[in-house]
Scaffold this motif. Structure first.
Motif, short mmCIF file in Angstrom:
data_model
loop_
_atom_site.label_atom_id
_atom_site.label_comp_id
_atom_site.label_asym_id
_atom_site.label_seq_id
_atom_site.Cartn_x
_atom_site.Cartn_y
_atom_site.Cartn_z
N ILE A 226 0.77 -0.98 0.13
CA ILE A 226 -0.15 -0.01 -0.04
C ILE A 226 0.94 1.05 -0.07
O ILE A 226 0.54 2.24 -0.57
CB ILE A 226 -0.95 0.12 1.27
N TYR A 227 2.06 1.29 0.68
CA TYR A 227 2.86 2.48 0.83
C TYR A 227 3.91 2.37 -0.36
O TYR A 227 4.87 3.02 -0.27
CB TYR A 227 3.45 2.70 2.14
N GLY A 228 3.81 1.39 -1.19
CA GLY A 228 5.04 1.35 -2.13
C GLY A 228 4.75 1.99 -3.51
O GLY A 228 3.74 2.33 -3.74
N GLU A 229 5.45 1.64 -4.44
CA GLU A 229 5.46 2.10 -5.64
C GLU A 229 4.14 1.30 -6.33
O GLU A 229 4.07 0.00 -6.29
CB GLU A 229 6.51 2.01 -6.72
N ALA A 230 3.41 2.32 -7.23
CA ALA A 230 2.05 1.45 -7.90
C ALA A 230 1.25 0.42 -7.11
O ALA A 230 1.01 -0.62 -7.49
CB ALA A 230 2.59 0.96 -9.21
N SER A 231 0.93 1.01 -6.09
CA SER A 231 0.24 0.40 -4.99
C SER A 231 -1.04 -0.24 -5.60
O SER A 231 -1.55 -1.19 -4.67
CB SER A 231 0.04 1.04 -3.61
N ASN A 232 -1.61 0.47 -6.39
CA ASN A 232 -2.93 0.15 -7.14
C ASN A 232 -2.71 -0.90 -8.16
O ASN A 232 -3.71 -1.45 -8.82
CB ASN A 232 -3.68 1.27 -7.74
N HIS A 233 -1.65 -1.57 -8.47
CA HIS A 233 -1.39 -2.65 -9.43
C HIS A 233 -1.14 -3.82 -8.84
O HIS A 233 -0.40 -4.12 -7.52
CB HIS A 233 -0.09 -2.23 -10.14
N SER A 234 -1.77 -4.76 -9.37
CA SER A 234 -1.38 -6.40 -9.06
C SER A 234 -0.06 -6.58 -9.32
O SER A 234 0.63 -6.34 -10.52
CB SER A 234 -2.47 -6.98 -9.74
N THR A 235 0.53 -7.71 -8.79
CA THR A 235 1.84 -8.25 -8.91
C THR A 235 1.77 -9.65 -9.67
O THR A 235 2.90 -10.04 -10.16
CB THR A 235 2.61 -8.69 -7.86
N LEU A 236 0.58 -9.80 -10.05
CA LEU A 236 0.46 -11.28 -10.86
C LEU A 236 0.72 -11.11 -12.26
O LEU A 236 0.52 -10.06 -12.95
CB LEU A 236 -0.95 -11.76 -10.76
N ASP A 237 1.26 -12.26 -12.83
CA ASP A 237 1.33 -12.42 -14.28
C ASP A 237 0.00 -13.37 -14.68
O ASP A 237 0.24 -14.58 -14.09
CB ASP A 237 2.74 -12.96 -14.73
N LEU A 238 -1.04 -12.87 -14.92
CA LEU A 238 -2.24 -13.49 -15.03
C LEU A 238 -2.18 -14.76 -16.09
O LEU A 238 -2.95 -15.59 -16.20
CB LEU A 238 -3.42 -12.65 -15.30
#
Length: 519
Positions: A226-238
């Motif tokens: 939440i406090y990192g870079e691009a917190s609104n992005h998923s980390t998944l490779d879907l």
């Protein structure tokens, strides 16, 4: 059936509209639902729709009208996928006319039969000595401002504003920004959500797939911290998810919805909805962002209150998922919950009879024997136990060595005592507890004070709440008098239950925050 199935089954589906709603209809019937909505042909009356189309000379029109403007483009080393994390892309400035030139070249390549989408995967972009990029397929115009009320000096394409009309149902909204999105080759955005309501309008081309997930799918999409870079992005490779590293991702498809958008269509994406967008070559889109009524009306002094309410809801949800494991459904000791009697049970003679062992039904006796054995194994692990009234467990010698026997367990499947309590229906559990109070009082005392884990305390108090709904007031009073009458210190027994519940809730607080926000 997975843990997420019940939530996914109740997922509200996106709505489709052939008729453009009025402002009143949108405000009262569409926006408050916070569910995506598609408006077919919504922007076909725009000047942009007729003038920007590349197949009708639209690139020449854009070059003439805005070619002298300098725009900030996204340069990605992972194209055709463009990730929001700044570690995966950089922002570069270039003349809008240069980008239009890339689009024209790509259009010619398509006519010659080249597959720029596949070719773009093979290269890493580099900048030539002329200041242009050798592999322009990895350049994407993302969120280039046409209007921005918060930062007017960064508006790069204000000259295109007159070609874009405000949809009538947004006339009463305070639009925070209008942005251009344009790709010269096929592209995909990373999975992300926006903190504003979003109306995505397709001016030309096609969004081949817009995949959407509700905010409740957040735990399955593994958002960035939440406090990192691009917190609104998923980390998944879907496309190729790593289920070992991200096991919850296996359920992400249960929440997803997909739509194809063509030129003239508009899609309302409510705030917090995750989306991934696949665009065909040379797709042009414009989006409108505005703050939701919830966020606009949220006063700062209410933040801590709403945070507590939200955390409470998250914890309750985690509890319900944890305590309703599908694998336990077939192990109910006395039938499914759907078989539970709905009528109140009279007291008096029946309540007293429940304490008589030979008058208990076989299922209750079996549960009683198992519970007594489990308690005895925890308190006296090396001594056998006979489930008879004469074998009351002695707990008078309570000391520090006894106290450490109490398990610090939070998962139902890891705790046989809590699991046994959970599989009993409330009225059957009442019968077992009354029999323990009359025949095994020291065992009951050991259960509550020494053996019951945090998850066990949560389960037992939940069963008490269910039981209270099924019996009359007189019966309730009599039951609790008998139950707590076993203890020399009734306050200590109540404290043990409440402390266990609070410990369980504290553990789930951290788990809920981690699942939802990836702190």
């Amino acid at each position: 059936m997975s843990l997420s199935s019940s939530s996914a089954a109740s997922l509200q589906r996106m709505r489709m509209f052939d008729k453009i709603p009025s402002a009143e209809e949108f405000i009262s019937e569409i926006e408050p639902l916070n569910v995506p909505a598609v408006f077919s042909g919504c922007i076909k009356n725009w000047k942009a729709f007729s003038q920007w189309n590349p197949s009708n000379g639209g690139l020449d029109y854009l070059q003439e009208k805005a070619g002298s403007s300098t725009v900030e483009a996204m340069l990605s080393q992972q194209a055709p996928v463009f990730y929001g994390d700044i570690r995966s892309h950089e922002r570069v400035s270039l003349p809008f006319s240069t980008f239009i030139g890339y689009c024209k070249d790509n259009l010619c390549d398509r006519c010659d039969g080249e597959d720029s989408f596949l070719e773009s995967k093979k290269h890493t972009p580099t900048e030539s000595h002329t200041g242009q990029f050798e592999f322009p397929e990895q350049i994407y115009l993302a969120q280039v401002p046409i209007l921005n009320i918060e930062c007017t000096e960064k508006v790069q394409l204000e000259c295109l504003r007159e070609d874009v009309e405000m949809p009538p149902f947004l006339e009463s909204k305070t639009i925070s920004s209008i942005n251009l999105w344009m790709n010269s080759a096929q592209s995909r955005s990373s999975t992300h959500y926006d903190p504003h309501h979003n109306l995505l309008c397709i001016v030309s081309g096609c969004k081949q797939a817009v995949v959407l997930w509700p905010p409740s799918a957040c735990p399955f999409l593994y958002p960035r911290p939440i406090y990192g870079e691009a917190s609104n992005h998923s980390t998944l490779d879907l496309d190729e998810p790593n289920f070992c590293a991200h096991p919850r991702a296996e359920h992400s498809d249960e929440y997803s919805q997909k739509i194809i958008l063509h030129g003239g269509d508009a899609l309302f994406i409510p705030e917090g909805w995750y989306h991934q967008v696949d665009s065909e070559t040379l797709t042009i889109a414009v989006n409108f962002w505005w703050r939701s009524d919830m966020m606009s009306g949220l006063s700062d002094h209410m933040d801590s209150y709403y945070l507590r309410r939200i955390l409470r809801r998250l914890i309750d949800k985690e509890m319900n998922q944890l305590l309703h494991l599908p694998s336990l459904v077939d192990d109910k000791i006395d039938g499914n919950q759907s078989d539970q009697p709905k009528t109140r049970v009279p007291g008096g003679v029946q309540l007293r009879q429940m304490s008589v062992l030979h008058e208990m039904d076989q299922l209750a006796v079996s549960a009683l024997q198992k519970l007594v054995s489990l308690v005895h194994e925890r308190v006296n692990p090396n001594q056998p136990v006979n489930s008879t009234p004469a074998n009351n467990l002695a707990v008078e010698g309570k000391d520090e060595s006894n106290e450490i026997m109490k398990p610090d367990l939070f998962n139902l499947k890891d705790d046989p005592v809590a699991l046994l309590l959970w599989t009993l229906q409330p009225l059957a559990l009442r019968c077992v507890l009354l029999a323990m109070a009359h025949n095994f009082p020291r065992t009951l005392e050991a259960l509550i004070l020494l053996v019951l884990s945090p998850v066990g305390a949560e389960v037992l108090t939940r069963k008490f709440e269910e039981m209270d709904q099924l019996i009359g007031e007189e019966d309730r009073s009599q039951f609790y008098q008998i139950f707590y009458g076993v203890f020399d210190n009734q306050i200590a027994a109540m404290d043990a239950l409440l402390n266990g519940k609070e410990s369980f809730a504290r553990q789930l607080t951290g788990r809920s925050i981690a699942l939802s926000c990836s702190f």
